[in-house]
Design an enzyme around this catalytic site. Sequence first.
Site, PDB file in Angstrom:
ATOM      1  N   LEU A 111       0.854  -1.198   0.000  1.00  0.00           N
ATOM      2  CA  LEU A 111       0.000   0.000   0.000  1.00  0.00           C
ATOM      3  C   LEU A 111       0.882   1.238   0.000  1.00  0.00           C
ATOM      4  O   LEU A 111       1.015   1.943   0.995  1.00  0.00           O
ATOM      5  CB  LEU A 111      -0.946  -0.008   1.205  1.00  0.00           C
ATOM      6  CG  LEU A 111      -2.016  -1.086   1.175  1.00  0.00           C
ATOM      7  CD1 LEU A 111      -2.896  -0.984   2.408  1.00  0.00           C
ATOM      8  CD2 LEU A 111      -2.846  -1.002  -0.082  1.00  0.00           C
ATOM      9  N   HIS A 112       1.519   1.459  -1.125  1.00  0.00           N
ATOM     10  CA  HIS A 112       2.439   2.565  -1.280  1.00  0.00           C
ATOM     11  C   HIS A 112       2.145   3.266  -2.600  1.00  0.00           C
ATOM     12  O   HIS A 112       1.781   2.627  -3.572  1.00  0.00           O
ATOM     13  CB  HIS A 112       3.870   2.029  -1.252  1.00  0.00           C
ATOM     14  CG  HIS A 112       4.930   3.093  -1.287  1.00  0.00           C
ATOM     15  ND1 HIS A 112       4.839   4.250  -0.553  1.00  0.00           N
ATOM     16  CD2 HIS A 112       6.087   3.171  -1.948  1.00  0.00           C
ATOM     17  CE1 HIS A 112       5.905   4.992  -0.781  1.00  0.00           C
ATOM     18  NE2 HIS A 112       6.682   4.358  -1.627  1.00  0.00           N
ATOM     19  N   ALA A 113       2.278   4.573  -2.631  1.00  0.00           N
ATOM     20  CA  ALA A 113       2.120   5.409  -3.826  1.00  0.00           C
ATOM     21  C   ALA A 113       0.778   5.177  -4.523  1.00  0.00           C
ATOM     22  O   ALA A 113      -0.255   5.487  -3.977  1.00  0.00           O
ATOM     23  CB  ALA A 113       3.302   5.236  -4.758  1.00  0.00           C
TER      24      ALA A 113
END
Length: 87
Positions: free
Chosen positions: A14-16
């Site tokens: 759950l990044h960018a």
Amino acid sequence: MPERRVTVASKVGLHARPAALVAKAAAATPVTITIRKEGADPVEAASILGLMTLGAGFGDEVVLTADGAGAETALEELAGLIGSELD
């Protein structure tokens, strides 16, 4: 309070971009949704910064919770999104 457990399917976690998509979907629901990793404090799922500081990586299990009218539907939609490849 309803909750859903889901495994993060995006290879970058759950990044960018995945965090932005999840936050946008959570903000569009009529209820406040929180998300947490086991043993950690929950953060608002509608917060990109909160999602990124959660540190949820590929294969990590997260717990979604919501309360109020429409909570079940909102959790199902968000769980489906997190459990899919968003990269």
